[in-house]
Design a protein around this motif. Structure first.
Motif, PDB file in Angstrom:
ATOM      1  N   SER A 210       0.036  -1.194   0.141  1.00 16.71           N
ATOM      2  CA  SER A 210      -0.105   0.260   0.090  1.00 16.71           C
ATOM      3  C   SER A 210       0.867   0.936  -0.118  1.00 16.71           C
ATOM      4  N   PHE A 211       1.999   1.541   1.328  1.00 20.49           N
ATOM      5  CA  PHE A 211       2.989   2.341   0.851  1.00 20.49           C
ATOM      6  C   PHE A 211       3.132   2.410  -0.609  1.00 20.49           C
ATOM      7  N   LEU A 212       3.929   1.229  -1.118  1.00 17.07           N
ATOM      8  CA  LEU A 212       4.832   1.528  -1.679  1.00 17.07           C
ATOM      9  C   LEU A 212       3.999   2.059  -3.588  1.00 17.07           C
ATOM     10  N   TRP A 213       2.633   1.831  -3.211  1.00 17.59           N
ATOM     11  CA  TRP A 213       1.335   2.448  -4.195  1.00 17.59           C
ATOM     12  C   TRP A 213       1.883   3.789  -3.965  1.00 17.59           C
ATOM     13  N   GLU A 214       1.295   4.275  -3.254  1.00 14.37           N
ATOM     14  CA  GLU A 214       1.171   6.094  -2.563  1.00 14.37           C
ATOM     15  C   GLU A 214       2.511   6.825  -3.389  1.00 14.37           C
ATOM     16  N   LEU A 215       3.754   6.183  -3.350  1.00 13.86           N
ATOM     17  CA  LEU A 215       5.349   6.018  -4.078  1.00 13.86           C
ATOM     18  C   LEU A 215       5.400   6.327  -5.153  1.00 13.86           C
ATOM     19  N   GLY A 216       4.261   5.036  -6.109  1.00 13.64           N
ATOM     20  CA  GLY A 216       4.292   5.093  -7.449  1.00 13.64           C
ATOM     21  C   GLY A 216       4.406   4.206  -8.273  1.00 13.64           C
ATOM     22  N   TYR A 217       4.326   3.415  -7.539  1.00  8.58           N
ATOM     23  CA  TYR A 217       4.487   1.751  -7.707  1.00  8.58           C
ATOM     24  C   TYR A 217       2.475   1.376  -8.298  1.00  8.58           C
ATOM     25  N   GLN A 218       2.455   2.015  -9.256  1.00 12.64           N
ATOM     26  CA  GLN A 218       1.134   2.049  -9.170  1.00 12.64           C
ATOM     27  C   GLN A 218       0.766   1.395 -10.225  1.00 12.64           C
ATOM     28  N   GLU A 219      -0.571   1.229 -11.524  1.00  8.72           N
ATOM     29  CA  GLU A 219      -0.847   0.278 -12.716  1.00  8.72           C
ATOM     30  C   GLU A 219      -0.460  -0.905 -11.957  1.00  8.72           C
ATOM     31  N   TRP A 220       0.087  -1.988 -12.806  1.00  5.11           N
ATOM     32  CA  TRP A 220       0.436  -3.302 -12.252  1.00  5.11           C
ATOM     33  C   TRP A 220       1.600  -3.743 -11.210  1.00  5.11           C
ATOM     34  N   GLY A 221       1.309  -2.256 -10.967  1.00  6.45           N
ATOM     35  CA  GLY A 221       3.401  -2.161  -9.731  1.00  6.45           C
ATOM     36  C   GLY A 221       2.469  -3.797  -8.893  1.00  6.45           C
ATOM     37  N   PRO A 222       1.588  -3.351  -8.069  1.00  6.25           N
ATOM     38  CA  PRO A 222       1.705  -4.989  -7.087  1.00  6.25           C
ATOM     39  C   PRO A 222       2.501  -6.339  -7.595  1.00  6.25           C
ATOM     40  N   ILE A 223       1.526  -6.506  -9.064  1.00  2.64           N
ATOM     41  CA  ILE A 223       2.603  -7.408  -9.537  1.00  2.64           C
ATOM     42  C   ILE A 223       3.742  -7.411  -9.208  1.00  2.64           C
ATOM     43  N   LEU A 224       4.877  -7.151  -8.964  1.00  3.93           N
ATOM     44  CA  LEU A 224       5.386  -6.916  -8.629  1.00  3.93           C
ATOM     45  C   LEU A 224       6.089  -6.704  -7.001  1.00  3.93           C
TER      46      LEU A 224
END
Length: 274
Positions: A210-224
């Protein structure tokens, strides 16, 4: 060398129902960082801590430390920026999110539940050494494709001068170090006092991703980011070494830094396949 087994450091016989308020704390981070719902996120965090107190005072103590850190981080946006004011603001908030729970644990609760075990004195296995090499190679193969194909690189600023580039490099490595201090040595370690490794690992990974999403790892970033967060927790449970998981993370972050610079400036770093 024989393969190491994951030890069980649980100190408290926490009832299974304790997973409910613990999951609430993790989901509150998703609301705060992932969905940017401050009111709902803080409300769920507060209700979860009350629920934890009704289940177990020791669980409530440990979740309160996680909650303090989450609440401090939520006090400011952690969206990647390199301006001087944001550089110091984000840095200060992240430092407080690690320091305050640590100090409360030491001087209010009078314990040493939060520790930063730099080295364990045990040699790393061949598999662990191989993983250190594999991480930057996998990052080199995957990260440029992720950032460019998803457009996620636009969540980071376009660097225009040497000062910004230096701040960006320091910031990437600072946040990577903080990730291990907070998500692994604080959140994961505190949850391991009550739950098994996979339960604790999934719960910390929700906060981490969740933190990394806000930081910028969005779109399909959570798959990584989700597998990475789970692997870091598992490796820490296996090795007990902050040094090991930090080396893994910072090697990965070097490739993150290079891949984002490459995405913003095609042709400047002709070392990637994409």
């Amino acid at each position: 060398m024989a393969s190491r087994t994951l030890t069980d450091p649980r100190l408290h016989d926490t009832p299974t129902i304790g997973l409910l308020p613990t999951a609430g704390v993790s989901v509150s981070a998703f609301l705060l960082f992932g969905l940017q719902l401050a009111g709902w996120g803080h409300a769920l965090l507060a209700v979860s801590l009350v629920g934890a107190y009704l289940v177990s005072r020791e669980l409530a103590k440990d979740l309160s430390l996680v909650g303090i850190g989450v609440a401090i981080v939520s006090a400011t946006s952690v969206k990647a920026e390199v301006s001087w004011d944001r550089f110091f603001t984000i840095g200060t908030v992240l430092l407080l999110a690690v320091a305050v729970p640590y100090l409360v644990d030491r001087f209010v609760y009078r314990r040493d539940a939060i520790q930063f075990p730099w080295r364990t004195g045990q040699p790393w296995s061949r598999l662990e050494k191989s993983y250190i090499v594999a991480v930057p190679v996998l990052g080199w193969l995957i990260l440029p494709f992720y950032f460019i194909s998803s457009g996620a690189y636009l969540n980071w600023p376009h660097i225009t001068n040497g000062s910004e580039l230096a701040r960006f490099f320091v910031g990437v490595n600072f946040v990577g170090t903080w990730d291990e201090l907070f998500f692994i040595c604080t959140c994961f370690a505190l949850l391991r006092r009550h739950f098994g490794v996979w339960q604790a690992n999934v719960l910390q990974a929700v906060i981490f991703v969740s933190f990394l999403w806000e930081l910028g790892y969005q779109e399909w970033g959570p798959i990584l980011t989700a597998p990475f967060a789970l692997l870091q927790g598992w490796l820490f449970a296996r090795t007990g070494s902050l040094l090991y998981v930090l080396i893994v993370h910072l090697l990965f972050d070097v490739i993150v830094f290079l891949a984002i610079v490459h995405a913003h400036n095609p042709g400047v770093l002709p070392i990637f396949l994409v």
